[in-house]
Scaffold this active site. Structure first.
Site, short mmCIF file in Angstrom:
data_model
loop_
_atom_site.label_atom_id
_atom_site.label_comp_id
_atom_site.label_asym_id
_atom_site.label_seq_id
_atom_site.Cartn_x
_atom_site.Cartn_y
_atom_site.Cartn_z
N ASP A 1 -10.57 -16.78 18.73
CA ASP A 1 -10.46 -16.20 17.51
C ASP A 1 -8.67 -16.71 17.07
O ASP A 1 -7.90 -16.30 17.05
CB ASP A 1 -10.14 -14.78 17.55
N GLU B 1 -20.86 -20.87 22.86
CA GLU B 1 -19.61 -21.72 22.73
C GLU B 1 -18.79 -20.43 22.33
O GLU B 1 -19.04 -19.56 21.68
CB GLU B 1 -19.40 -23.36 21.52
N LYS C 1 -21.58 -11.68 17.81
CA LYS C 1 -20.42 -11.59 18.62
C LYS C 1 -19.96 -10.32 19.00
O LYS C 1 -21.06 -9.35 19.83
CB LYS C 1 -19.46 -10.60 16.75
N SER D 1 -18.29 -21.85 7.24
CA SER D 1 -18.37 -20.47 8.14
C SER D 1 -19.48 -19.54 9.01
O SER D 1 -20.21 -20.96 8.97
CB SER D 1 -18.46 -19.33 7.04
N LEU D 2 -19.83 -18.96 9.42
CA LEU D 2 -20.44 -18.51 10.30
C LEU D 2 -21.67 -17.08 10.23
O LEU D 2 -21.27 -15.85 9.24
CB LEU D 2 -20.74 -18.67 11.98
N LYS E 1 -16.56 -18.43 20.72
CA LYS E 1 -16.24 -17.78 19.46
C LYS E 1 -14.19 -18.13 19.51
O LYS E 1 -14.35 -16.48 19.87
CB LYS E 1 -16.53 -16.75 18.34
N LYS F 1 -25.17 -23.20 18.41
CA LYS F 1 -25.85 -24.23 17.90
C LYS F 1 -27.29 -24.93 18.63
O LYS F 1 -27.60 -24.89 19.32
CB LYS F 1 -24.06 -24.89 17.85
N CYS G 1 13.64 7.90 -1.67
CA CYS G 1 12.71 8.24 -0.58
C CYS G 1 13.88 7.00 0.34
O CYS G 1 13.64 5.87 -0.41
CB CYS G 1 11.95 8.42 -0.86
N CYS H 1 4.86 11.14 -0.33
CA CYS H 1 6.23 12.31 -0.73
C CYS H 1 6.43 11.87 -2.96
O CYS H 1 6.10 10.78 -2.64
CB CYS H 1 7.32 11.08 0.29
N TYR I 1 -14.98 -28.33 17.84
CA TYR I 1 -16.16 -28.25 17.84
C TYR I 1 -16.77 -28.60 16.77
O TYR I 1 -18.23 -28.03 17.13
CB TYR I 1 -16.48 -26.55 18.80
N CYS J 1 13.01 11.63 3.92
CA CYS J 1 13.99 12.84 2.40
C CYS J 1 13.25 13.56 2.32
O CYS J 1 14.68 14.38 1.72
CB CYS J 1 13.84 11.85 1.22
N CYS K 1 9.01 15.71 3.33
CA CYS K 1 8.91 13.56 3.59
C CYS K 1 9.63 13.84 5.11
O CYS K 1 10.59 14.36 4.94
CB CYS K 1 9.54 13.01 2.15
#
Ligand code: IVH
Length: 698
Positions: free
Chosen positions: A138, A134, A333, A100-101, A136, A309, A451, A445, A245, A430, A427
């Site tokens: 998603d 680069e 990010k 991961s990063l 990122k 990188k 319900c 509820c 990548y 119901c 509720c």
């Protein structure tokens, strides 16, 4: 403290005592695992990436202040999540881990990263370091294996060491090159991000909605869901895309720098992101971050940051990696995407467990390329805390994965016509009274399965993919059968064959679909204990906890005896808490569920319809437990899938590639080059006879 009850405490670690730290680290570990499972295992995250990052950061700062209290199962050393036991895919052991990063959020984090890298390499001030920036993407990471330029295998990241074998599905994806161009190395593993363009995501969701099928929360979930289809042809129809990548195993080095590697990938036929840029220093990196950030909303796909990188491969090699992320890369990010709009109404939804969730209906607005018309308001305290009124202008935020949230009210935009929202004490579905136990944020509820909303949601969950997985019985059919009064409890589903003639009279059913439905229901009379427990929809009990309970109790009878309403529930609660990873609040919810006499009766009635199989625990002392086995060639006695299941049931692991970690290579007929490689590595090679003797020995 259980994950659910956990509130991130902002107390300065320096002022905390060890017991509190230990307690908070335990809660954080549970919380992070829970969200990892939702995100990676189930593709349905419940909190924003930003919130997740906050929890991870808190864990990191506590660990930094109290290194001797770092837990053996600390989430900071983990990548993604293990493949769930219910996965429909085989496993592939990655020849090189899929990492991961680490994340950075501020300019300062990036300056620190560059300084760290340069210090680690002890570079002279006048030697510059180049980095590649680069986008990122998603999506979800995928490892593609090529032998002699020919695509042979695709695996998801899984826990970083072992991923799901999605070869068959990947084979159907047009954008993945099946035969590489040029002169790639004999063995080449290319890693990258599988994603779905926003446009395709929106189109897919419209089609899903029309067909009464699951709609996806965002393009990432849509890509993950589309890849992990039982029927690979569906994957092929979903227009999935891939940006390459990074590299896994290669039989020989390809280039000296990452920049040239990206160019080589492009020559081999992969899509490489064109916004990637070579940078010489921190200023360059930050300028690229802002440039890419400005283009973000106009890109056809979602990105959630920029990855930096180190360019030179020899530097990357020297920098190496920590448990979950390389030292030579970092993800910068983006903050969550925001927009302004008006709250036109506030509705209250009733969930499976009776929880009332207020939802703001919004004047539709584009946020990061996605049209948003609802935002969750979480609970009544949240409405009060933020001072939200109907008619308010608000800032909303969409942080990648989750339902959009209201960030704040634009008080200055008020004109006096805004209305206070009163949370209902009955509720809305119901009309049963709603209750809010002390110390809880959620109002519920009290109608239980009387319900319609709870029954609807509960049964939808019951038949869903990871639960009973009854084909042909989707949310639409459930709603229909409930409204006709044919189904009031889960056990009623197993009597639907009495209603076959009536069902035939309904729109959308023909003889064939009824037969299919009846068969699908009949097949599910036999079900594994962990799926059964998960299907019950007990508050806080997801698949991982269901599996823990199944392992703990061993059989449904043992579970129903220990947890029956007349049993000593305090003792039962205590026993549950002693199970690793089950906290007090979760134990409370479990005992409260079974302690409810009506529910207990409903469950007993259901059990009477079923054959519930105990969870098979992998044999610990078999001749192949803990061993890694590779099969090659055609097996004449069993299918690959069966052979694999057998190895796993005996506690062994199957890998697709021969490496130093392999213990046995099993050679069928027409085997290829793996035997030579295994021989070179001194690995035991067995033919099918030898293998069968091995697994039958003791
Ligand atoms: S490099 C060892 N580059 O982000 C290097 N990852 O949060 C590993 N991702 O697991 C990854 N775009 O799924 C890299 N340009 C990019 C990426 C990227 C998206 C994903 C990837 C990774 C995750 C970490």
């Amino acid at each position: 403290m259980a994950a659910r009850d956990f509130i991130i405490r902002k107390i300065d670690p320096k002022t905390m005592n060890e017991d509190d730290v230990r307690c908070e680290l335990a809660a954080l570990a549970a919380e992070i695992s829970h969200h990892d499972d939702l995100y990676h295992g189930q593709d349905t995250p419940k909190i924003s990436d930003a919130k997740y990052d906050q929890i991870v950061a808190r864990n990191r700062s506590l660990e930094a202040a109290f290194p001797h209290l770092v837990r053996a199962d600390t989430p900071s050393q983990r990548v993604g999540t293990a493949i769930p036991s219910y996965s429909m895919f085989g496993k592939i052991c990655h020849a090189r881990p899929m990492l991961s990063l680490s994340n950075g959020f501020s300019d300062e984090d990036i300056e620190d990263f560059v300084t760290r890298v340069r210090k680690f390499l002890s570079l002279d001030v006048n030697v510059s370091t180049q980095f590649i920036a680069e986008p990122k993407i998603d999506g979800l990471s995928l490892s593609l294996r090529y032998i002699d330029g020919q695509f042979v295998e695709a695996a998801t990241r899984g826990d970083g060491n072992e991923g799901e074998d999605v070869t068959k599905n990947a084979m159907q994806i047009a954008s993945l090159p099946k035969q590489l161009r040029g002169q790639p190395p004999a063995i080449l593993e290319v890693r990258g991000e599988m994603y779905m363009n926003r446009h395709d995501f929106l189109t897919l969701n419209i089609a899903q909605e029309i067909a009464g099928k699951k709609v996806f929360a965002n393009p990432r979930n849509a890509a993950a869901g589309s890849l992990r289809q039982k029927d690979a042809t569906i994957t092929g129809q979903r227009n999935l895309q891939f940006f390459a990548y990074s590299v896994g195993e290669t039989s020989e080095p390809i280039t000296n720098t990452h920049w040239d590697f990206l160019a080589a990938l492009s020559d081999y036929g992969f899509s490489v992101n064109e916004l990637s840029k070579r940078c010489n220093n921190v200023d360059d990196l930050l300028a690229t971050y802002h440039e890419i950030g400005h283009q973000r909303a106009d890109l056809p796909y979602d990105i959630d940051g920029v990855v930096y990188k180190v360019d030179r491969h020899d530097y990357q090699q020297r920098l190496g990696h920590l448990a979950r992320a390389p030292r030579w890369a970092i993800a910068h990010k983006f903050p969550a995407e925001q927009a302004e709009t008006t709250i036109t109404a506030i509705d209250v939804q009733v969930g499976r467990t009776g929880a009332l969730t207020p939802v703001a209906r919004l004047a539709p607005v584009l946020v990061g390329g996605v049209m948003v018309s609802n935002a969750t308001l979480h609970n009544e305290d949240e409405i009060n805390r933020k001072g939200i009124k109907i008619g308010d202008r608000v800032v909303i935020q969409r942080a990648g994965d989750v339902i959009p949230q209201v960030v704040r009210v634009l008080i200055n935009a008020r004109n006096g016509k805004e209305q206070i929202f009163k949370f209902p004490n009955h509720c809305p579905v119901c009309d049963a009274p709603t209750t809010r136990p002390e110390g809880e944020a959620v109002r519920r509820c009290s109608g239980g399965l009387n319900c319609a909303a709870q029954l609807n949601e509960g049964l939808k969950h019951f038949v869903s993919r990871d639960a009973f997985d009854i084909e042909g019985l989707g949310p639409r059919q459930i709603e229909q059968f409930i409204s006709l009064g044919w189904v009031k409890t889960p056990a009623d589903l197993f009597h639907l064959n009495d209603k076959a003639a009536d069902i035939a009279a309904l729109d959308g059913f023909g003889d064939l679909s009824i037969n299919k439905l009846m068969t699908a229901i009949a097949i599910r009379r036999e079900i594994g204990l962990e799926r059964f427990i998960y299907a019950l929809g007990i508050r806080q009990v997801g698949q991982a906890t269901a599996r823990l309970l199944a392992l703990h109790f061993g059989s449904v009878e043992a579970m129903l005896t220990a947890l029956n309403p007349n049993a000593d529930l305090n003792a039962a609660r205590q026993n549950l808490v002693e199970i690793h990873q089950i906290g007090a609040a979760m134990a409370n919810d479990i005992t409260a569920f079974f302690g409810n006499t009506d529910l207990y009766q409903i469950i007993t009635n259901l059990v009477n319809e079923l054959t519930i199989l105990p969870l098979e625990s992998p044999t610990e002392n078999s001749p192949i437990s803990g061993k890694t086995i590779v099969f090659t060639g055609t097996l004449t006695r069993t299918s690959r899938a069966e052979a694999k299941a057998k190895v796993e049931s005996m506690g062994g692991k199957v890998s697709g590639t021969v490496s130093a970690k392999t213990d046995f290579l099993i050679v069928g007929t027409d085997a290829g080059s793996k035997a030579q490689k295994a021989a070179n590595l001194g690995i035991t090679i067995l033919d099918e006879d030898g293998y069968s003797a091995l697994i039958n020995s003791d």
